[in-house]
Design a protein around this motif. Sequence first.
Motif, mmCIF file in Angstrom:
data_model
loop_
_atom_site.group_PDB
_atom_site.id
_atom_site.type_symbol
_atom_site.label_atom_id
_atom_site.label_comp_id
_atom_site.label_asym_id
_atom_site.label_seq_id
_atom_site.Cartn_x
_atom_site.Cartn_y
_atom_site.Cartn_z
ATOM 1 N N ASP A 31 0.827 -1.215 0.000
ATOM 2 C CA ASP A 31 0.000 0.000 0.000
ATOM 3 C C ASP A 31 0.859 1.262 0.000
ATOM 4 N N GLU A 32 2.079 1.136 -0.503
ATOM 5 C CA GLU A 32 3.026 2.268 -0.519
ATOM 6 C C GLU A 32 2.365 3.535 -1.105
ATOM 7 N N GLY A 33 2.502 4.621 -0.384
ATOM 8 C CA GLY A 33 2.057 5.933 -0.890
ATOM 9 C C GLY A 33 0.565 6.080 -1.079
ATOM 10 N N SER A 34 -0.220 5.096 -0.593
ATOM 11 C CA SER A 34 -1.660 5.171 -0.886
ATOM 12 C C SER A 34 -2.355 6.245 -0.044
ATOM 13 N N GLN A 35 -1.710 6.621 1.076
ATOM 14 C CA GLN A 35 -2.307 7.662 1.938
ATOM 15 C C GLN A 35 -1.602 9.011 1.756
ATOM 16 N N ASP A 36 -0.418 8.989 1.133
ATOM 17 C CA ASP A 36 0.346 10.234 0.999
ATOM 18 C C ASP A 36 -0.330 11.161 -0.014
ATOM 19 N N PRO A 37 -0.269 12.480 0.247
ATOM 20 C CA PRO A 37 -0.846 13.389 -0.749
ATOM 21 C C PRO A 37 -0.100 13.270 -2.075
ATOM 22 N N LEU A 38 -0.819 13.408 -3.168
ATOM 23 C CA LEU A 38 -0.157 13.352 -4.483
ATOM 24 C C LEU A 38 0.572 14.668 -4.730
ATOM 25 N N PRO A 39 1.740 14.612 -5.379
ATOM 26 C CA PRO A 39 2.373 15.882 -5.746
ATOM 27 C C PRO A 39 1.506 16.591 -6.783
ATOM 28 N N SER A 40 1.559 17.914 -6.824
ATOM 29 C CA SER A 40 0.730 18.602 -7.819
ATOM 30 C C SER A 40 1.414 18.579 -9.191
ATOM 31 N N GLU A 41 2.755 18.408 -9.176
ATOM 32 C CA GLU A 41 3.499 18.425 -10.453
ATOM 33 C C GLU A 41 4.527 17.315 -10.478
ATOM 34 N N ALA A 42 4.888 16.895 -11.688
ATOM 35 C CA ALA A 42 5.977 15.913 -11.853
ATOM 36 C C ALA A 42 6.550 16.104 -13.245
ATOM 37 N N ASP A 43 7.785 15.629 -13.438
ATOM 38 C CA ASP A 43 8.312 15.638 -14.803
ATOM 39 C C ASP A 43 7.712 14.487 -15.600
ATOM 40 N N GLY A 245 -3.149 19.668 -20.524
ATOM 41 C CA GLY A 245 -3.212 20.839 -19.657
ATOM 42 C C GLY A 245 -2.818 22.063 -20.458
ATOM 43 N N THR A 246 -2.162 22.983 -19.784
ATOM 44 C CA THR A 246 -1.720 24.188 -20.483
ATOM 45 C C THR A 246 -0.418 23.904 -21.221
ATOM 46 N N ALA A 247 -0.134 24.692 -22.266
ATOM 47 C CA ALA A 247 1.105 24.588 -23.048
ATOM 48 C C ALA A 247 1.443 23.125 -23.296
ATOM 49 N N SER A 248 2.619 22.686 -22.858
ATOM 50 C CA SER A 248 3.000 21.308 -23.192
ATOM 51 C C SER A 248 2.863 20.387 -21.989
ATOM 52 N N THR A 249 1.868 20.634 -21.131
ATOM 53 C CA THR A 249 1.717 19.744 -19.975
ATOM 54 C C THR A 249 0.474 18.861 -20.124
ATOM 55 N N TYR A 250 0.481 17.788 -19.339
ATOM 56 C CA TYR A 250 -0.682 16.904 -19.258
ATOM 57 C C TYR A 250 -1.253 16.977 -17.856
ATOM 58 N N THR A 251 -2.534 16.691 -17.750
ATOM 59 C CA THR A 251 -3.133 16.513 -16.433
ATOM 60 C C THR A 251 -3.491 15.037 -16.301
ATOM 61 N N VAL A 252 -2.868 14.397 -15.323
ATOM 62 C CA VAL A 252 -3.153 12.985 -15.070
ATOM 63 C C VAL A 252 -4.169 12.945 -13.939
ATOM 64 N N VAL A 253 -5.361 12.452 -14.255
ATOM 65 C CA VAL A 253 -6.473 12.506 -13.306
ATOM 66 C C VAL A 253 -6.586 11.157 -12.581
ATOM 67 N N THR A 254 -6.645 11.207 -11.240
ATOM 68 C CA THR A 254 -6.802 9.970 -10.474
ATOM 69 C C THR A 254 -7.981 10.128 -9.519
ATOM 70 N N ASN A 255 -8.296 9.047 -8.814
ATOM 71 C CA ASN A 255 -9.384 9.116 -7.819
ATOM 72 C C ASN A 255 -8.993 9.954 -6.611
ATOM 73 N N ILE A 259 -2.390 15.356 -11.249
ATOM 74 C CA ILE A 259 -0.974 15.756 -11.287
ATOM 75 C C ILE A 259 -0.718 16.383 -12.650
ATOM 76 N N SER A 260 -0.011 17.503 -12.631
ATOM 77 C CA SER A 260 0.365 18.127 -13.890
ATOM 78 C C SER A 260 1.783 17.656 -14.225
ATOM 79 N N CYS A 261 1.985 17.172 -15.437
ATOM 80 C CA CYS A 261 3.324 16.656 -15.767
ATOM 81 C C CYS A 261 3.619 16.898 -17.247
#
Length: 470
Positions: A31-43, A245-255, A259-261
């Motif tokens: 269950d690694e990271g299942s409770q941790d907040p998601l980062p708002s951005e990633a590469d 997302g904006t410019a050259s980013t994606y928005t990865v949508v989860t439950n 995350i914008s990446c």
Amino acid sequence: MHPTPPAKLPSCNPTRSFWIDSSPDANPLADEGSQDPLPSEADVCIIGAGITGVGVAYHLIELLNDGSFSVTHPFSIVILEARDFCQMLFIGRNGGHLTPTAFPKFAQRQALFNTLEAIKSYELEQYTVSLLVKIIEENGWATDIDLVEGGHINILFTEKEAKNKCKDFDMARQAQLNLDGVEWLSKEEVEEEYGAPYSGFREPEYNVWPLKLVTKLYQYARAHTGKYASLSLHTRTPVTAVTHGTASTYTVVTNRGSISCSRVVHATNAYASYLLPFLAGPDGIIPTRGQVMATRASVGIDQIRIPSWSGKEGFVYWFPRPVTQDTEKPLIIIGGSRDATAPSYELYVDDDSETHPLVGKALREFLPPVFEGKYDPDSEPEMEWTGIMGYTKMGDPFVGPVADLLVANPDRDLYKKQYIAAGYASHGMTRAFGCADVIAQMILAEISNKEWKEPDWLPQRYLTWNRRVE
Ligand SMILES: Cc1cc2nc3c(=O)[nH]c(=O)nc-3n(C[C@H](O)[C@H](O)[C@H](O)COP(=O)(O)OP(=O)(O)OC[C@H]3O[C@@H](n4cnc5c(N)ncnc54)[C@H](O)[C@@H]3O)c2cc1C
């Protein structure tokens, strides 16, 4: 005719598998990271935490650390997994064979593609397995992940199978494929050593506890992020959409949030068409259910010996788990049989919460007559489970930028910085980690404005720009 619907998300009540459920400490990252907040951005967001997803993260970090590529800021890598770590699909539910195919299917591949492509099919597997074994040995993981070396024996049940394999071997030898470690065994040799009255041939091979191997790879990558990268894993976090997302980013949508990446990797194998619907159907990735069981031999390992096996044209595969005493009756992991028994070969079945009774019957009945006196025909398996494979028409994965799969799709540009490595059919342990290496190299080459250099061992037909799906 209706078009094939895309895959659904993996089911939430899978059958219990030996690799996940037989030992309480088998899955420390469950269950690694299942409770941790998601980062708002990633590469980069990697979707799927199997050997491909974890492999891409591993290779990105290694390539940054060894100076092959440089980045202007620490490169943030996030892995998103729908269920528990390695819970749902192949790596927690497969047969455990790490067998680089030595030459079978050579003649067919040579006729279908060309000699070089046929050769590369085997070189990719040799590269991938040698690399994994090197990593395992250099880090002292062999005991922890139950690495067993001992060769893989293919039983030749019929004249036709023997003739086909001899043809493959001859054509491969003429094409100068490396055939080191291949050894033909007469019926007498197999019978004397193992008690099965059939001829066969031996190929180099290893067995592993697949879930433990992927756990080690993730832990290694996490411990080696250094100053060039960061890595986090979020299990129980299904990705439900990837939008521009904006410019050259994606928005990865989860439950659990978005995350914008700037880059996305689809390491979702059988389930790829859930997010990439144009991969649904026969030209894309077909979810296909495979079945495996753990059954106890009725004699000690001294009478079974350790090698791993396959037979009936490779459709049944099995090996004994290591034991501590010679006389201990080993647990045999045996899988396959769907081709011969299940209606529709379990193609388009993406539910691993059930087993198929006909496949189960065939697996139960397979070993006792082949190895007389070593398996009790009336014994019941200790565990039986299913997992979902990702089949493609050609049997080979799609590797590269997603946009290159598309020609006329108006959304093609949306996929420009999305990558995929998926569709390994039933033979992924020997290919996925190498394909993950290719994806990591492509991403870093693109970011650093360097030309991507194609590895010598990579078949051209795996690349997405050679595999349009529309
Ligand atoms: C029964 C069976 C036996 C097999 N035996 C062998 C064998 O002995 N030897 C061999 O070489 N190969 C074998 N294979 C094949 C091998 O296991 C696979 O090819 C390999 O594990 C593929 O790895 P992967 O990381 O690409 O995919 P997977 O291990 O399937 O990982 C994909 C991950 O993506 C996640 N995911 C999917 N959709 C989403 C989403 N929308 N959001 C977030 N996460 C998502 C899934 O939950 C999953 O964890 C077998 C497969 C099966 C099913």
